[in-house]
Write a protein that holds these residues in place. Structure first.
Motif, mmCIF file in Angstrom:
data_model
loop_
_atom_site.group_PDB
_atom_site.id
_atom_site.type_symbol
_atom_site.label_atom_id
_atom_site.label_comp_id
_atom_site.label_asym_id
_atom_site.label_seq_id
_atom_site.Cartn_x
_atom_site.Cartn_y
_atom_site.Cartn_z
ATOM 1 N N UNK A 193 -37.651 -96.982 -97.282
ATOM 2 C CA UNK A 193 -38.614 -95.953 -97.695
ATOM 3 C C UNK A 193 -37.930 -94.885 -98.549
ATOM 4 N N UNK A 194 -38.670 -94.343 -99.529
ATOM 5 C CA UNK A 194 -38.052 -93.328 -100.385
ATOM 6 C C UNK A 194 -37.699 -92.073 -99.581
ATOM 7 N N UNK A 195 -38.365 -91.868 -98.456
ATOM 8 C CA UNK A 195 -38.057 -90.727 -97.603
ATOM 9 C C UNK A 195 -36.678 -90.804 -96.972
ATOM 10 N N UNK A 196 -36.055 -91.963 -97.016
ATOM 11 C CA UNK A 196 -34.705 -92.114 -96.473
ATOM 12 C C UNK A 196 -33.663 -91.532 -97.422
ATOM 13 N N UNK A 197 -34.059 -91.211 -98.630
ATOM 14 C CA UNK A 197 -33.129 -90.672 -99.630
ATOM 15 C C UNK A 197 -33.177 -89.137 -99.612
ATOM 16 N N UNK A 198 -31.997 -88.519 -99.701
ATOM 17 C CA UNK A 198 -31.904 -87.065 -99.626
ATOM 18 C C UNK A 198 -32.726 -86.356 -100.696
ATOM 19 N N UNK A 199 -32.833 -86.949 -101.860
ATOM 20 C CA UNK A 199 -33.564 -86.305 -102.956
ATOM 21 C C UNK A 199 -35.041 -86.125 -102.623
ATOM 22 N N UNK A 200 -35.554 -86.916 -101.699
ATOM 23 C CA UNK A 200 -36.946 -86.785 -101.253
ATOM 24 C C UNK A 200 -37.010 -86.066 -99.911
ATOM 25 N N UNK A 201 -36.128 -86.415 -98.991
ATOM 26 C CA UNK A 201 -36.168 -85.875 -97.630
ATOM 27 C C UNK A 201 -35.896 -84.367 -97.588
ATOM 28 N N UNK A 202 -34.935 -83.881 -98.350
ATOM 29 C CA UNK A 202 -34.581 -82.460 -98.284
ATOM 30 C C UNK A 202 -35.699 -81.543 -98.782
ATOM 31 N N UNK A 203 -36.323 -81.824 -99.928
ATOM 32 C CA UNK A 203 -37.452 -80.969 -100.348
ATOM 33 C C UNK A 203 -38.620 -81.017 -99.352
ATOM 34 N N UNK A 204 -38.858 -82.174 -98.751
ATOM 35 C CA UNK A 204 -39.925 -82.264 -97.739
ATOM 36 C C UNK A 204 -39.569 -81.417 -96.521
ATOM 37 N N UNK A 205 -38.318 -81.440 -96.117
ATOM 38 C CA UNK A 205 -37.887 -80.634 -94.971
ATOM 39 C C UNK A 205 -38.007 -79.136 -95.290
ATOM 40 N N UNK A 206 -37.617 -78.735 -96.489
ATOM 41 C CA UNK A 206 -37.727 -77.323 -96.886
ATOM 42 C C UNK A 206 -39.193 -76.882 -96.912
ATOM 43 N N UNK A 207 -40.059 -77.740 -97.428
ATOM 44 C CA UNK A 207 -41.489 -77.413 -97.462
ATOM 45 C C UNK A 207 -42.049 -77.319 -96.046
ATOM 46 N N UNK A 208 -41.593 -78.188 -95.169
ATOM 47 C CA UNK A 208 -42.033 -78.172 -93.771
ATOM 48 C C UNK A 208 -41.625 -76.856 -93.093
ATOM 49 N N UNK A 209 -40.401 -76.419 -93.326
ATOM 50 C CA UNK A 209 -39.907 -75.159 -92.749
ATOM 51 C C UNK A 209 -40.737 -73.987 -93.271
ATOM 52 N N UNK A 210 -40.962 -73.941 -94.571
ATOM 53 C CA UNK A 210 -41.727 -72.848 -95.173
ATOM 54 C C UNK A 210 -43.166 -72.837 -94.648
ATOM 55 N N UNK A 211 -43.756 -74.007 -94.531
ATOM 56 C CA UNK A 211 -45.128 -74.115 -94.026
ATOM 57 C C UNK A 211 -45.227 -73.644 -92.574
ATOM 58 N N UNK A 212 -44.252 -74.017 -91.759
ATOM 59 C CA UNK A 212 -44.267 -73.561 -90.367
ATOM 60 C C UNK A 212 -44.055 -72.056 -90.258
ATOM 61 N N UNK A 213 -43.202 -71.492 -91.100
ATOM 62 C CA UNK A 213 -43.005 -70.038 -91.107
ATOM 63 C C UNK A 213 -44.315 -69.341 -91.480
ATOM 64 N N UNK A 214 -44.999 -69.850 -92.497
ATOM 65 C CA UNK A 214 -46.284 -69.273 -92.905
ATOM 66 C C UNK A 214 -47.293 -69.358 -91.771
ATOM 67 N N UNK A 215 -47.324 -70.477 -91.070
ATOM 68 C CA UNK A 215 -48.277 -70.653 -89.979
ATOM 69 C C UNK A 215 -47.985 -69.696 -88.823
ATOM 70 N N UNK A 216 -46.717 -69.523 -88.479
ATOM 71 C CA UNK A 216 -46.345 -68.605 -87.396
ATOM 72 C C UNK A 216 -46.733 -67.168 -87.728
ATOM 73 N N UNK A 217 -46.457 -66.727 -88.953
ATOM 74 C CA UNK A 217 -46.794 -65.359 -89.353
ATOM 75 C C UNK A 217 -48.309 -65.191 -89.399
ATOM 76 N N UNK A 218 -49.011 -66.196 -89.887
ATOM 77 C CA UNK A 218 -50.474 -66.139 -89.944
ATOM 78 C C UNK A 218 -51.067 -66.055 -88.539
#
Length: 188
Positions: free
Chosen positions: A138-163
């Motif tokens: 899967x392309x998600x096994x590659x860092x070039x895809x996995x790292x941006x998804x992880x960063x977006x996940x962190x940012x989204x969770x931070x937004x949800x907690x503050x909201x």
């Protein structure tokens, strides 16, 4: 005298849903010579009123817009409108607090909408990264895809907690301005 006249000729903007009975919130500048405890002298003060759309002297003109939206924008013209003092919203000369209270709710709502859309997009992106395969993995096994998804996940969770925290404070009538701003910033 409180609430007797809105400015002789004043124009503003308002929005109303189709099929609703619109009311207009109007603000007037206070007289600078009126002293409000805890505030500097010489500043205009706002007072906010609810004005029935059938009030004499009030003109309600639709504004054509390109977008098809459930709320219609209108130019509202006040021509020597008389408003009863009972129509005051909040305290006299404290209308800015009323305005910001509405903005806080809008900011929290905007963040809620954005985080919901973000979760939908994140779910689709993760599913695609799992399903799409290249070189037998899967392309998600590659860092070039996995790292941006992880960063977006962190940012989204931070937004949800503050909201969520901003919602809880707003529901308890606590001061929420700072968190509402942060929620909208993170959520958007």
């Amino acid at each position: 005298d409180l609430g007797e006249h809105l400015p002789a000729r004043h124009a503003g903007l308002a929005r109303a849903r189709r099929g609703s009975e619109p009311r207009v919130r109007a603000a007037r500048d206070g007289r600078p010579e009126v002293h409000v405890p805890g505030e500097r002298d010489g500043r205009g003060r706002l007072s906010v009123f609810m004005v029935d759309t059938k009030t004499a002297g009030l003109t309600w003109n639709p504004i054509r817009t390109v977008m098809n939206q459930p709320d219609r924008s209108h130019e509202v013209v006040f021509d020597d409108v008389v408003v009863p003092a009972d129509n005051l919203i909040g305290e006299e000369h404290r209308g800015l607090a009323v305005a910001f209270s509405g903005l806080n709710a809008e900011r929290i709502l905007t963040s809620s909408i954005c985080t919901g859309l973000g979760r939908y997009a994140m779910d689709k992106a993760v599913r695609y990264a799992q399903d799409r395969r290249i070189w037998d993995q899967p392309i998600g096994a590659h860092q070039a895809v996995a790292h941006p998804l992880a960063a977006a996940h962190i940012h989204l969770n931070a937004a949800q907690l503050v909201t969520d925290r901003a919602c809880a404070l707003y529901d308890s009538n606590a001061e929420v301005g700072e968190l509402a701003n942060m929620a909208k910033y993170l959520g958007a």
